[in-house]
Design an enzyme around this catalytic site. Structure first.
Site, PDB file in Angstrom:
ATOM      1  N   LEU A  41       0.849  -1.179   0.000  1.00 49.31           N
ATOM      2  CA  LEU A  41       0.000   0.000   0.000  1.00 49.31           C
ATOM      3  C   LEU A  41       0.891   1.238   0.000  1.00 49.31           C
ATOM      4  O   LEU A  41       1.980   1.231   0.579  1.00 49.31           O
ATOM      5  CB  LEU A  41      -0.894   0.040   1.242  1.00 49.31           C
ATOM      6  CG  LEU A  41      -1.920  -1.082   1.427  1.00 49.31           C
ATOM      7  CD1 LEU A  41      -2.665  -0.882   2.745  1.00 49.31           C
ATOM      8  CD2 LEU A  41      -2.906  -1.125   0.270  1.00 49.31           C
ATOM      9  N   ASP A  42       0.411   2.314  -0.634  1.00 51.69           N
ATOM     10  CA  ASP A  42       1.126   3.573  -0.565  1.00 51.69           C
ATOM     11  C   ASP A  42       1.216   4.031   0.890  1.00 51.69           C
ATOM     12  O   ASP A  42       0.381   3.663   1.722  1.00 51.69           O
ATOM     13  CB  ASP A  42       0.405   4.648  -1.379  1.00 51.69           C
ATOM     14  CG  ASP A  42       0.365   4.318  -2.864  1.00 51.69           C
ATOM     15  OD1 ASP A  42       1.230   3.556  -3.327  1.00 51.69           O
ATOM     16  OD2 ASP A  42      -0.533   4.842  -3.550  1.00 51.69           O
ATOM     17  N   LYS A  43       2.188   4.852   1.180  1.00 50.63           N
ATOM     18  CA  LYS A  43       2.399   5.327   2.547  1.00 50.63           C
ATOM     19  C   LYS A  43       1.127   5.930   3.144  1.00 50.63           C
ATOM     20  O   LYS A  43       0.790   5.668   4.308  1.00 50.63           O
ATOM     21  CB  LYS A  43       3.534   6.363   2.560  1.00 50.63           C
ATOM     22  CG  LYS A  43       3.808   6.948   3.936  1.00 50.63           C
ATOM     23  CD  LYS A  43       4.945   7.970   3.877  1.00 50.63           C
ATOM     24  CE  LYS A  43       5.192   8.598   5.233  1.00 50.63           C
ATOM     25  NZ  LYS A  43       6.279   9.606   5.189  1.00 50.63           N
ATOM     26  N   ARG A 143      -5.153   5.481  -7.985  1.00 51.68           N
ATOM     27  CA  ARG A 143      -4.950   6.928  -8.078  1.00 51.68           C
ATOM     28  C   ARG A 143      -4.782   7.376  -9.524  1.00 51.68           C
ATOM     29  O   ARG A 143      -5.364   8.390  -9.939  1.00 51.68           O
ATOM     30  CB  ARG A 143      -3.725   7.314  -7.232  1.00 51.68           C
ATOM     31  CG  ARG A 143      -3.896   6.953  -5.756  1.00 51.68           C
ATOM     32  CD  ARG A 143      -2.587   7.036  -4.985  1.00 51.68           C
ATOM     33  NE  ARG A 143      -2.097   8.395  -4.900  1.00 51.68           N
ATOM     34  CZ  ARG A 143      -0.916   8.718  -4.396  1.00 51.68           C
ATOM     35  NH1 ARG A 143      -0.090   7.759  -3.955  1.00 51.68           N
ATOM     36  NH2 ARG A 143      -0.535   9.982  -4.342  1.00 51.68           N
TER      37      ARG A 143
END
Length: 235
Positions: A41-43, A143
């Protein structure tokens, strides 16, 4: 994983990472541990991800990923009114000159597909809540795909969701959006559910993660603003 925590150490993220936390957890248990993330997962994305405890499990679970047998669903707040449902199938590639940013790249990118379903939309807020399901797992996939559709994730500064896209001349709406930015100071994406076949027991397992406080606060502000706008419309 909470928002604000990187999955593993990288440039600018050395200490507060999921990998560091798990390594410390198993060190205290006096168990050997190698960090093997099956997905990432992205930060600033919160929610569920899958980590294998040994090499065999990692290999078997990675095979499920390749065969698209792992179910990953997300909740996202996006700008504007999307279609009721749909699938975005646009290859994704790395933006030239950037180590992080991705772009739609039909000619040279990797195949990527994202399904989505609109759960709610209110014309006064001009924001949609979506449930999304990943068919592939490219970096920044949701995104990039939603931005390409013209509906960037709310407060996603990298892909255009941190701008007020409607009603900038109306001070009440502008204040509402700025208040939402304040309670949700990151892109509005949460990995809500994860389903897969356990590599050892062969049982189908399924997990859900509740929305974090900032996402809940955002939705509450939507409700409050929509209710106030309705009362104003009614005189």
């Amino acid at each position: 994983k909470p928002a604000g925590m990187a999955v593993h150490p990288s440039q600018g993220n050395h200490g507060n990472t999921l990998a560091n936390g798990l390594a410390d957890y198993f060190r205290k248990k006096q168990e050997a541990f190698v960090f093997r993330a099956v997905n990432r997962l992205d930060k600033d994305t919160s929610g569920l991800l899958l980590v294998a405890k040994n090499g065999l499990s990692s290999s078997l679970l990675s095979g499920q990923v390749e065969r698209r047998e792992i179910c990953r669903e997300y909740l996202a707040a996006v700008c504007g009114k999307t279609d009721a449902c749909g699938t975005v199938s646009v290859p994704i590639g790395r933006k030239e000159g950037s180590a992080i940013q991705r772009i739609p790249d039909p000619d040279h990118g990797e195949a990527a597909a994202t399904r989505y379903e609109r759960l709610l939309y209110n014309k006064n807020t001009d924001l949609s809540l979506l449930r999304l399901r990943l068919e592939t797992g490219r970096t920044h996939q949701i995104r990039v795909h939603m931005s390409w559709q013209g509906h960037p994730l709310f407060n996603d500064e990298r892909y255009g969701g941190d701008r007020i896209l409607k009603g900038t001349t109306f001070s009440k709406y502008k204040q509402f959006i700025e208040n939402c930015f304040a309670v949700m100071p990151r892109h509005a994406l949460h990995a809500q559910s994860l389903g897969f076949v356990h590599p050892m027991t062969h049982e189908a397992v399924y997990f859900e993660s509740e929305l974090p406080d900032d996402f809940r606060a955002l939705l509450e502000k939507w409700d409050t603003y929509a209710a106030a706008s309705k009362e104003s419309d009614n005189g």
